[in-house]
Motif scaffolding. Structure first.
Motif, mmCIF file in Angstrom:
data_model
loop_
_atom_site.group_PDB
_atom_site.id
_atom_site.type_symbol
_atom_site.label_atom_id
_atom_site.label_comp_id
_atom_site.label_asym_id
_atom_site.label_seq_id
_atom_site.Cartn_x
_atom_site.Cartn_y
_atom_site.Cartn_z
ATOM 1 N N PHE A 1 15.237 -3.033 6.627
ATOM 2 C CA PHE A 1 15.872 -3.488 5.392
ATOM 3 C C PHE A 1 15.837 -2.361 4.371
ATOM 4 N N GLU A 2 16.909 -2.245 3.600
ATOM 5 C CA GLU A 2 16.866 -1.440 2.384
ATOM 6 C C GLU A 2 16.749 -2.406 1.216
ATOM 7 N N ILE A 3 15.714 -2.211 0.421
ATOM 8 C CA ILE A 3 15.369 -3.158 -0.636
ATOM 9 C C ILE A 3 15.201 -2.396 -1.938
ATOM 10 N N GLU A 4 15.676 -2.990 -3.021
ATOM 11 C CA GLU A 4 15.481 -2.414 -4.345
ATOM 12 C C GLU A 4 14.170 -2.934 -4.911
ATOM 13 N N ALA A 5 13.187 -2.073 -5.007
ATOM 14 C CA ALA A 5 11.873 -2.445 -5.517
ATOM 15 C C ALA A 5 11.895 -2.484 -7.043
ATOM 16 N N VAL A 6 10.772 -2.865 -7.634
ATOM 17 C CA VAL A 6 10.609 -2.811 -9.088
ATOM 18 C C VAL A 6 9.442 -1.892 -9.412
ATOM 19 N N GLU A 7 9.443 -1.397 -10.638
ATOM 20 C CA GLU A 7 8.298 -0.608 -11.096
ATOM 21 C C GLU A 7 7.174 -1.571 -11.458
ATOM 22 N N LEU A 8 6.080 -1.465 -10.752
ATOM 23 C CA LEU A 8 4.958 -2.376 -10.976
ATOM 24 C C LEU A 8 3.704 -1.776 -10.367
ATOM 25 N N ARG A 9 2.698 -1.601 -11.187
ATOM 26 C CA ARG A 9 1.427 -1.062 -10.707
ATOM 27 C C ARG A 9 0.307 -2.089 -10.843
ATOM 28 N N GLN B 1 0.828 -1.206 0.000
ATOM 29 C CA GLN B 1 0.000 0.000 0.000
ATOM 30 C C GLN B 1 0.867 1.263 0.000
ATOM 31 N N ALA B 2 1.951 1.241 0.760
ATOM 32 C CA ALA B 2 2.815 2.425 0.855
ATOM 33 C C ALA B 2 3.580 2.681 -0.435
ATOM 34 N N LEU B 3 3.954 1.609 -1.147
ATOM 35 C CA LEU B 3 4.747 1.776 -2.362
ATOM 36 C C LEU B 3 3.896 2.060 -3.595
ATOM 37 N N ALA B 4 2.619 1.687 -3.562
ATOM 38 C CA ALA B 4 1.763 1.815 -4.743
ATOM 39 C C ALA B 4 1.703 3.236 -5.305
ATOM 40 N N PRO B 5 1.593 4.287 -4.489
ATOM 41 C CA PRO B 5 1.546 5.637 -5.073
ATOM 42 C C PRO B 5 2.804 6.013 -5.844
ATOM 43 N N HIS B 6 3.890 5.312 -5.594
ATOM 44 C CA HIS B 6 5.151 5.566 -6.296
ATOM 45 C C HIS B 6 5.334 4.628 -7.498
ATOM 46 N N GLY B 7 4.357 3.781 -7.748
ATOM 47 C CA GLY B 7 4.467 2.831 -8.845
ATOM 48 C C GLY B 7 5.471 1.732 -8.598
ATOM 49 N N LEU B 8 5.729 1.412 -7.324
ATOM 50 C CA LEU B 8 6.741 0.435 -6.958
ATOM 51 C C LEU B 8 6.111 -0.754 -6.235
ATOM 52 N N ALA B 9 6.827 -1.877 -6.246
ATOM 53 C CA ALA B 9 6.373 -3.070 -5.535
ATOM 54 C C ALA B 9 7.578 -3.931 -5.179
ATOM 55 N N ILE B 10 7.403 -4.745 -4.146
ATOM 56 C CA ILE B 10 8.378 -5.751 -3.742
ATOM 57 C C ILE B 10 7.671 -7.092 -3.736
ATOM 58 N N SER B 11 8.205 -8.048 -4.447
ATOM 59 C CA SER B 11 7.638 -9.398 -4.407
ATOM 60 C C SER B 11 7.994 -10.003 -3.057
ATOM 61 N N SER B 12 6.982 -10.410 -2.326
ATOM 62 C CA SER B 12 7.198 -10.847 -0.948
ATOM 63 C C SER B 12 6.530 -12.196 -0.735
ATOM 64 N N GLY B 13 5.669 -12.311 0.257
ATOM 65 C CA GLY B 13 4.906 -13.538 0.432
ATOM 66 C C GLY B 13 3.645 -13.493 -0.408
ATOM 67 N N ASP B 14 2.748 -14.447 -0.169
ATOM 68 C CA ASP B 14 1.520 -14.481 -0.956
ATOM 69 C C ASP B 14 0.309 -14.055 -0.135
ATOM 70 N N HIS B 15 0.541 -13.425 1.023
ATOM 71 C CA HIS B 15 -0.557 -12.993 1.887
ATOM 72 C C HIS B 15 -0.137 -11.713 2.588
ATOM 73 N N GLY B 16 -1.052 -10.773 2.693
ATOM 74 C CA GLY B 16 -0.731 -9.482 3.260
ATOM 75 C C GLY B 16 -0.415 -9.498 4.734
ATOM 76 N N ASN B 17 -0.767 -10.580 5.440
ATOM 77 C CA ASN B 17 -0.515 -10.660 6.871
ATOM 78 C C ASN B 17 0.890 -11.145 7.202
ATOM 79 N N VAL B 18 1.645 -11.570 6.205
ATOM 80 C CA VAL B 18 3.003 -12.047 6.450
ATOM 81 C C VAL B 18 3.878 -10.875 6.891
ATOM 82 N N GLY B 19 4.699 -11.107 7.914
ATOM 83 C CA GLY B 19 5.572 -10.058 8.421
ATOM 84 C C GLY B 19 6.837 -9.925 7.596
ATOM 85 N N VAL B 20 7.384 -8.714 7.567
ATOM 86 C CA VAL B 20 8.563 -8.435 6.758
ATOM 87 C C VAL B 20 9.798 -9.151 7.295
#
Length: 435
Positions: free
Chosen positions: A197-205, A115-134
């Protein structure tokens, strides 16, 4: 020893929850395991994490650390000890849009990150559920909905802020503490407490999102065709399968995500999946990436899903492995079988680039059982499949024993993992019962 509230440092004033606190029942457990800790610490800074760690050491209390998400192994709680719950440390900051560098605190959940990255057009591939902790995911691996396009979450981690067992806060990156960075990307739980963590996101909307229900033949050829179709597809396609039995008929519920808003590419990537077997139902649409890890997912974890899980990484689904998968899902004592696609970007790093060495396997298989089934049931159901596996994924291992360690960190990787564990945490404070 028992918890002595009279010796709590002032740094933790207002940060401790004990059994007489009305919040305790929402904080004592993980998703799979009901805990009974003597005290739960809710730090809001690295200094407070260090203070909680010192408190546990000074009082001789068993220690557990959790980032607030699922924690399938249940190691994020204990009985009679101190739990450091990082869920109050959940900031997400875009540091540099040009380089797509973001800072994510370890207590955030992936729904908040998306949710925080979406306004910037960015995403991080993470788990498959929003409740998973970073924190737990980003130190163990991270196989998400864009894994073949993005790689594992750990593949994009560029720096980690870590509280060590002695309370020191260090930044691990390629130039400073590179050995610590190496182990934090795949085996971090035994080296220190990651706080950010510092993570390199990808452009993905927007992504293509398709779901299919496909009949599975007894020989499992449907599953082999699924793996082959994914392997031939563009990297933008990632896929998962939930394999279950409906009466005598095994069914594969296939999810396909295409990390692109190009409709032609989405169609090109998904269409081969329609030919893997008898399609019983299908739907496809385009959605914003955050819908896959929705903010509707996060919930309190109260031990509501007791389960046991094990995993294997398959170089390929051969004929014998395919039959074993069907048997595991539809036998007299079946397990819940899930498959996750690998390949693509997950094969780009060298096996020794970080503490996640599994860079040639095509598919992750996860087997789970639920009460009243027990570990023996899981073993009987999964062993036929795991005989064809080459490695395991630590975040899907309920039993963190010598066997699961050897499968997750085989050969020289295991030795290279234990060396920094012992150097940064010589007393094993952060890895009770582990190798």
């Amino acid at each position: 020893m028992t918890f002595d509230p009279g010796t709590v440092p002032t740094a933790l004033d207002g940060r401790l929850v004990t059994p007489d606190d009305r919040r305790y029942h929402l904080l004592r457990s993980t998703y799979t395991t009901v805990g009974r800790p003597a005290v739960v610490a809710l730090p809001e800074s690295a200094a407070e994490v260090a203070a909680a760690l010192r408190l546990a050491r000074d009082q001789g209390l068993p220690l557990a650390v959790r980032s607030g998400g699922h924690g399938l192994a249940g190691t994020g709680t204990n009985a009679g000890g101190l739990v450091i719950d990082l869920s109050a440390m959940r900031r997400v900051d875009v540091l540099d849009c040009a380089t797509r560098r973001v800072r994510v605190a370890a207590g955030a959940r992936w729904a908040r990150v998306a949710q925080a990255l979406a306004p910037h057009g960015l995403a991080i591939s993470s788990g498959d559920h929003g409740n998973v902790g970073v924190g737990g995911l980003a130190t163990g691996g991270g196989i998400g909905w864009a894994v073949r396009h993005f790689g594992l979450t750990v593949d994009r981690v560029r720096a980690v802020e870590v509280v060590l067992a002695d309370g020191a806060l260090v930044r691990a990156d390629a130039a400073t503490e590179p050995d610590l960075l190496w182990v934090m990307r795949g085996a971090g739980a035994g080296a220190g407490i990651a706080v950010a963590f510092e993570i390199e996101a990808v452009e993905l909307r927007t992504v293509g999102h398709a779901q299919l229900a496909v009949a599975v033949d007894p020989a499992g050829e449907t599953l082999r065709r699924w793996e082959e179709a994914v392997a031939r597809s563009p990297r933008e396609l990632s896929s998962a399968v939930l394999l279950t039995a409906r009466g005598a008929q095994p069914v594969a519920f296939v999810t396909a995500v295409v990390a692109s808003d190009d409709r032609a590419l989405i169609r090109e990537a998904v269409e081969p999946l329609l030919g893997i077997g008898d399609v019983l139902g299908q739907q496809a649409h385009q959605v914003p990436y955050p819908e896959l890890v929705s903010t509707a997912h996060p919930h309190a974890n109260t031990g509501q899903m007791p389960s046991l899980t094990t995993s294997g990484l398959l170089p390929e689904i051969g004929p014998d492995a395919a039959r074993a998968l069907v048997t595991a899902a539809s036998g007299p004592q079946p397990a819940l079988i899930q498959l996750r696609s690998l390949g693509g970007a997950t094969h780009d790093p060298a096996p020794d680039d970080m503490a996640f060495p599994h860079r040639h396997q095509k598919t992750l298989v996860v087997a789970s059982v639920f009460p009243p089934d027990d570990r023996d049931t899981l073993t009987r159901a999964a062993d036929g499949v795991l005989a064809h596996a080459d490695g395991a994924y630590v975040n899907f291992e309920s039993h963190r024993d010598a066997d699961s360690f050897a499968r997750a960190y085989p050969g020289p990787t295991g030795s290279r993992v234990t060396e920094p564990w012992k150097r940064y945490d010589p007393e094993g404070v952060l890895r009770p019962g582990r190798t």
